[in-house]
Design a protein around this motif. Structure first.
Motif, PDB file in Angstrom:
ATOM      1  N   HIS A 511       0.891  -1.163  -0.215  1.00 23.43           N
ATOM      2  CA  HIS A 511      -0.053   0.024   0.098  1.00 23.43           C
ATOM      3  C   HIS A 511       0.769   1.379  -0.115  1.00 23.43           C
ATOM      4  CE1 HIS A 511      -3.824   2.130   0.754  1.00 23.43           C
ATOM      5  NE2 HIS A 511      -3.087   2.651   1.687  1.00 23.43           N
ATOM      6  N   ALA A 512       2.047   1.185   0.738  1.00 25.37           N
ATOM      7  CA  ALA A 512       2.937   2.143   0.662  1.00 25.37           C
ATOM      8  C   ALA A 512       3.580   2.608  -0.522  1.00 25.37           C
ATOM      9  CB  ALA A 512       3.694   2.309   2.116  1.00 25.37           C
ATOM     10  N   ARG A 513       4.016   1.549  -1.010  1.00 26.31           N
ATOM     11  CA  ARG A 513       4.810   1.620  -2.342  1.00 26.31           C
ATOM     12  C   ARG A 513       3.740   2.029  -3.369  1.00 26.31           C
ATOM     13  NH1 ARG A 513       6.704  -3.489  -0.781  1.00 26.31           N
ATOM     14  NH2 ARG A 513       5.250  -4.642  -2.084  1.00 26.31           N
ATOM     15  N   LEU A 514       2.622   1.790  -3.496  1.00 30.76           N
ATOM     16  CA  LEU A 514       1.687   2.178  -4.566  1.00 30.76           C
ATOM     17  C   LEU A 514       1.318   3.631  -4.340  1.00 30.76           C
ATOM     18  CD1 LEU A 514      -0.331   1.325  -6.838  1.00 30.76           C
ATOM     19  CD2 LEU A 514      -1.839   0.790  -5.263  1.00 30.76           C
ATOM     20  N   ALA A 515       1.290   3.890  -2.947  1.00 33.83           N
ATOM     21  CA  ALA A 515       0.930   5.521  -2.646  1.00 33.83           C
ATOM     22  C   ALA A 515       2.041   6.372  -2.967  1.00 33.83           C
ATOM     23  CB  ALA A 515       0.696   5.640  -1.348  1.00 33.83           C
ATOM     24  N   ALA A 516       3.535   5.872  -2.995  1.00 30.24           N
ATOM     25  CA  ALA A 516       4.454   6.438  -3.211  1.00 30.24           C
ATOM     26  C   ALA A 516       4.594   6.602  -4.850  1.00 30.24           C
ATOM     27  CB  ALA A 516       5.810   5.813  -2.991  1.00 30.24           C
ATOM     28  N   ALA A 517       4.353   5.600  -5.642  1.00 24.30           N
ATOM     29  CA  ALA A 517       4.223   5.438  -6.972  1.00 24.30           C
ATOM     30  C   ALA A 517       3.191   6.211  -7.457  1.00 24.30           C
ATOM     31  CB  ALA A 517       3.846   3.947  -7.610  1.00 24.30           C
ATOM     32  N   ASP A 518       2.178   6.486  -6.979  1.00 21.88           N
ATOM     33  CA  ASP A 518       0.993   7.312  -7.553  1.00 21.88           C
ATOM     34  C   ASP A 518       1.461   9.004  -7.390  1.00 21.88           C
ATOM     35  OD1 ASP A 518      -0.381   5.440  -8.145  1.00 21.88           O
ATOM     36  OD2 ASP A 518      -1.939   5.460  -6.713  1.00 21.88           O
ATOM     37  N   ALA A 519       2.083   9.008  -6.168  1.00 19.93           N
ATOM     38  CA  ALA A 519       2.817  10.462  -5.832  1.00 19.93           C
ATOM     39  C   ALA A 519       3.714  10.855  -7.068  1.00 19.93           C
ATOM     40  CB  ALA A 519       3.243  10.745  -4.671  1.00 19.93           C
ATOM     41  N   PHE A 520       4.715   9.926  -7.061  1.00 22.51           N
ATOM     42  CA  PHE A 520       5.582  10.032  -8.151  1.00 22.51           C
ATOM     43  C   PHE A 520       5.285  10.308  -9.329  1.00 22.51           C
ATOM     44  CE2 PHE A 520      10.417   8.464  -8.638  1.00 22.51           C
ATOM     45  CZ  PHE A 520      10.610   9.410  -9.561  1.00 22.51           C
ATOM     46  N   LEU A 521       4.264   9.524 -10.007  1.00 22.76           N
ATOM     47  CA  LEU A 521       3.708   9.644 -11.553  1.00 22.76           C
ATOM     48  C   LEU A 521       2.821  11.145 -11.503  1.00 22.76           C
ATOM     49  CD1 LEU A 521       2.401   5.870 -11.911  1.00 22.76           C
ATOM     50  CD2 LEU A 521       4.529   7.177 -13.022  1.00 22.76           C
ATOM     51  N   ALA A 522       2.139  11.427 -10.409  1.00 20.97           N
ATOM     52  CA  ALA A 522       1.481  12.636 -10.535  1.00 20.97           C
ATOM     53  C   ALA A 522       2.574  13.775 -10.614  1.00 20.97           C
ATOM     54  CB  ALA A 522       0.703  12.791  -9.227  1.00 20.97           C
ATOM     55  N   ALA A 523       3.577  13.533  -9.894  1.00 22.23           N
ATOM     56  CA  ALA A 523       4.547  14.845 -10.067  1.00 22.23           C
ATOM     57  C   ALA A 523       5.215  14.859 -11.278  1.00 22.23           C
ATOM     58  CB  ALA A 523       5.697  14.437  -8.880  1.00 22.23           C
ATOM     59  N   ALA A 524       5.399  13.979 -12.181  1.00 22.84           N
ATOM     60  CA  ALA A 524       6.206  13.589 -13.489  1.00 22.84           C
ATOM     61  C   ALA A 524       5.178  14.266 -14.257  1.00 22.84           C
ATOM     62  CB  ALA A 524       6.249  12.266 -13.725  1.00 22.84           C
ATOM     63  N   GLY A 525       3.555  14.156 -14.035  1.00 17.26           N
ATOM     64  CA  GLY A 525       2.914  14.614 -14.839  1.00 17.26           C
ATOM     65  C   GLY A 525       2.749  16.317 -14.832  1.00 17.26           C
ATOM     66  N   ARG A 526       3.269  16.688 -13.701  1.00 21.71           N
ATOM     67  CA  ARG A 526       3.290  18.242 -13.631  1.00 21.71           C
ATOM     68  C   ARG A 526       4.760  18.777 -14.317  1.00 21.71           C
ATOM     69  NH1 ARG A 526       1.423  16.555  -8.584  1.00 21.71           N
ATOM     70  NH2 ARG A 526       3.447  16.706  -7.683  1.00 21.71           N
ATOM     71  N   ALA A 527       5.492  17.867 -14.564  1.00 23.92           N
ATOM     72  CA  ALA A 527       6.689  18.683 -15.188  1.00 23.92           C
ATOM     73  C   ALA A 527       6.580  19.154 -16.623  1.00 23.92           C
ATOM     74  CB  ALA A 527       7.713  17.408 -15.078  1.00 23.92           C
ATOM     75  N   THR A 528       7.546  19.549 -17.176  1.00 23.69           N
ATOM     76  CA  THR A 528       7.626  20.201 -18.371  1.00 23.69           C
ATOM     77  C   THR A 528       8.708  19.660 -19.146  1.00 23.69           C
ATOM     78  OG1 THR A 528       8.631  22.466 -17.817  1.00 23.69           O
ATOM     79  CG2 THR A 528       5.924  22.281 -18.010  1.00 23.69           C
ATOM     80  N   THR A 529       9.994  20.362 -19.178  1.00 29.85           N
ATOM     81  CA  THR A 529      11.005  19.836 -19.779  1.00 29.85           C
ATOM     82  C   THR A 529      11.524  18.521 -19.162  1.00 29.85           C
ATOM     83  OG1 THR A 529      12.583  21.141 -18.497  1.00 29.85           O
ATOM     84  CG2 THR A 529      11.563  22.150 -20.404  1.00 29.85           C
ATOM     85  N   THR A 530      11.203  18.327 -17.813  1.00 28.31           N
ATOM     86  CA  THR A 530      12.076  17.097 -17.279  1.00 28.31           C
ATOM     87  C   THR A 530      11.056  16.036 -17.427  1.00 28.31           C
ATOM     88  OG1 THR A 530      11.324  18.147 -15.063  1.00 28.31           O
ATOM     89  CG2 THR A 530      13.503  18.530 -15.853  1.00 28.31           C
ATOM     90  N   ARG A 531       9.758  16.150 -17.864  1.00 33.95           N
ATOM     91  CA  ARG A 531       9.198  15.085 -17.746  1.00 33.95           C
ATOM     92  C   ARG A 531       9.270  13.456 -18.274  1.00 33.95           C
ATOM     93  NH1 ARG A 531       2.452  14.924 -19.167  1.00 33.95           N
ATOM     94  NH2 ARG A 531       2.012  12.828 -18.673  1.00 33.95           N
ATOM     95  N   PRO A 532      10.130  13.572 -19.380  1.00 35.15           N
ATOM     96  CA  PRO A 532      10.687  12.171 -19.602  1.00 35.15           C
ATOM     97  C   PRO A 532      11.915  11.924 -18.685  1.00 35.15           C
ATOM     98  CG  PRO A 532      10.918  13.783 -21.743  1.00 35.15           C
ATOM     99  CD  PRO A 532      10.525  14.547 -20.342  1.00 35.15           C
ATOM    100  N   LEU A 533      12.710  12.595 -18.142  1.00 33.77           N
ATOM    101  CA  LEU A 533      13.723  12.302 -17.050  1.00 33.77           C
ATOM    102  C   LEU A 533      12.876  11.657 -15.655  1.00 33.77           C
ATOM    103  CD1 LEU A 533      16.349  12.106 -15.662  1.00 33.77           C
ATOM    104  CD2 LEU A 533      16.240  14.525 -15.279  1.00 33.77           C
TER     105      LEU A 533
END
Length: 612
Positions: A511-533
């Motif tokens: 459950h913790a790993r999944l919550a961390a993964a969701d938070a990570f993916l949400a942050a990546a979605g907010r990125a612009t130039t660094t989204r692929p990274l």
């Protein structure tokens, strides 16, 4: 798919030496540190720890280091004077950030700040605090401390034995320690740091009836020493940065009527009649010590800052440390080797996941409705789950970082030696991780339905597919926990939970790993130039964390044998794509230049600084 991601990554962020890398680090920093709210939440603390007063001071004794932590606590208080300490105690974001930035420079200060601002001042404010003059504590004329756990009562602190007996004649209370096991264990109650006052958790006895545990404001010492009836014995030095931990007891100490911290869960009316909105004594206790939830956020933040600092140092050292190359006469940096940069990159990916999870959980806590029992309990649960996962990951990262710096990492001057031991304190403080996960496990078994609505389909390079595989892992362990609980021995609650707890704890970890993964993916979605990274880094996190669970996923039909066999190669390709970007990824942790300059192995000239 992976080849496409690697191409996008190369196009969007060039080599670490390029200007693009510096720009990438800036955007990553913004994403890691609360974006538009970064200055309000983090700037004061970052600026503070960059000052000379927070520089490493070698050669101090444990007693001198403890005294220094109290001096620095006063510098923290000077920093918040403009907005008032009361405001800080109620601002969970700024309060957690204080720990995030001070933890890696002074673990003792991190502990003292948590006690004074959160447990002490926060509890006062939560219990009709506006009726009190808090100036002695906000001006640091007295340092606040918090006395809850006892020598015989740690994880079962709700059963504590210290008593506060109502005196009908005076309306006040008599605070007493009835036996050696009821001594308060580990509070910072020595004379170091000047006069102190405490909030003491004690069992309220009214006309012989036990009304539950409440907090009592108790002066402990003044400029001349400890007050009458206060008995304090300094404990031996523990591992990690020292704090003045003590055993503290009370010999029939008289307290005035206003010493008891009151709120709806317990108060006396003008006629001296006790009343409570909560009929359950355990609920009264939990309301009294409700600040431990914010404390979990602070402990998570402190260890999070330690993990990022350890990685920043280790990455910089790996750039500067030269080792023999295959060709005679040539030298290579440690970062040239996959065995070295691969471990650091996996730790960096986890540190990003930890940071984004902590931000999401902080926002969740700040937005919860205290009057909605279900919403409050859900918020408390994710705080507890995140605290356990973040602090355990921080331990792994600080140990890994220290090892990657070899013998140099063993010298405290290089900023790494104390960090793993300081993280241990965070693992235990504000609720031992295993205990708080046991509680979360008992709730999550039936609190929600884990797993995706249907079996996931995709490739190992697909982020949604990888995310859903982790959701499937949670579902697998939830199903096992439910089965064990239903089939456990009837009439034997301990035996039934013993059969269930192993699977239930694995479910919480998932459950913790999944919550961390969701938070990570949400942050990546907010990125612009660094989204692929960021997406590539998230892919590394998801792939690495999937490795221990391939057997279960294969057995359940969620992975094919071909995919299991391809997991190592896919991970290795992801590492290869990320390797050139290790430096900007770590630089985004934004440690003050003054701190890094003063850390020998974080600099190219470290060989010339060998004075330790």
């Amino acid at each position: 798919m992976l080849q496409h991601a690697e191409t996008a990554l190369r196009e969007s962020v060039e080599t670490p030496e390029s200007a693009a890398a510096a720009g990438a680090a800036r955007e990553l920093t913004r994403l890691l540190f609360d974006a538009d709210d970064r200055d309000r939440i983090h700037a004061d603390w970052r600026r503070l720890v960059a000052g000379e007063a927070f520089a490493h001071r070698p050669g101090l004794t444990p007693a001198e280091r403890t005294a220094l932590s109290y001096e620095r606590l006063r510098l923290v208080n000077d920093t918040v004077a403009g907005t008032a300490a009361e405001v800080l105690s109620y601002d969970a974001h700024r309060l957690a950030a204080l720990h995030e930035w001070t933890g890696f420079v002074d673990g003792g200060l991190c502990t003292l700040a948590s006690i004074h601002y959160n447990l002490f001042l926060g509890s006062l404010l939560d219990h009709d605090g506006y009726r009190r003059d808090l100036t002695p504590y906000t001006a640091m004329e007295r340092t606040g401390t918090f006395l809850c756990t006892e020598l015989a009562h740690g994880n079962d602190v709700a059963a504590l034995e210290t008593v506060a007996v109502l005196d009908r004649e005076t309306g006040g209370f008599e605070l007493h320690t009835p036996n050696p096991g009821a001594q308060k264990f580990m509070p910072n109650t020595s004379l170091t740091g000047g006069p102190k006052a405490a909030l003491v958790a004690a069992r309220l006895l009214v006309d012989g009836a036990d009304q539950g545990v409440f907090l009592f404001l108790t002066p402990l010492s003044d400029e001349r020493g400890h007050l009458p009836g206060i008995q304090v014995r300094r404990l031996p030095d523990r591992t990690g940065t020292p704090v003045d931990h003590c055993l503290t007891s009370f010999d029939r100490v008289r307290l005035p009527r206003e010493a008891m911290l009151e709120a709806a869960h317990g108060r006396f009316d003008k006629e001296g009649r006790f009343g409570s909105s909560l009929g359950n004594r355990r609920k009264r206790f939990l309301r009294s010590v409700g600040r431990v939830t914010v404390g979990k956020l602070c402990m998570s933040a402190g260890t999070l800052g330690m993990a990022r600092a350890a990685l920043a140092i280790a990455v910089r050292y790996a750039e500067h440390r030269q080792v023999a190359a295959p060709r005679a006469g040539e030298r290579l940096p440690l970062t040239a080797h996959r065995s070295h940069h691969g471990r650091l990159l996996r730790s960096v990916a986890t540190a990003y996941a930890m940071t984004f999870l902590h931000r999401e959980v902080l926002d969740r806590w700040a937005a919860h409705d205290p009057s909605d029992t279900e919403d409050r309990e859900a918020a408390e649960r994710i705080v507890a789950v995140a605290k356990g996962w973040i602090t355990w990951q921080a331990r792994d990262i600080t140990v890994e970082s220290r090892e990657r710096c070899g013998a140099q990492g063993l010298f405290p001057e290089n900023g790494l030696a104390d960090l793993p031991l300081n993280v241990e304190g965070g693992i235990t403080a504000e609720g031992d991780n295993l205990v708080i996960w046991q509680k979360a496990a008992s709730e999550l078994v039936f609190a929600h339905e884990a797993g995706p609505a249907r079996a996931p389909q995709g490739e190992l390079t697909d982020l949604p597919f990888l995310r859903d595989l982790h959701a499937c892992v949670e579902r697998i362990w939830q199903t096992r926990a439910r089965t064990a609980l239903r089939d456990g021995p009837s009439g034997d609650p301990v035996g039934r939970w013993n059969e269930t707890s192993g699977a239930a704890l694995e479910m919480v970890a998932a459950h913790a790993r999944l919550a961390a993964a969701d938070a990570f993916l949400a942050a990546a979605g907010r990125a612009t130039t660094t989204r692929p990274l960021l997406e590539s880094l998230a892919r590394l996190f998801l792939l690495h964390e999937l490795r221990p669970h391939t057997g279960d996923l294969l057995a359940a039909g969620h992975l094919t044998p071909t995919q299991v066999n391809a997991l190592h190669t896919t991970t290795n390709h992801t590492l290869a794509a990320l390797a050139p970007h290790l430096t900007p990824l770590a630089a985004a942790f934004d440690l003050p230049a003054e701190y890094l300059t003063a850390t020998p192995i974080a600099n190219p000239d470290y060989l010339n600084r060998f004075t330790y």
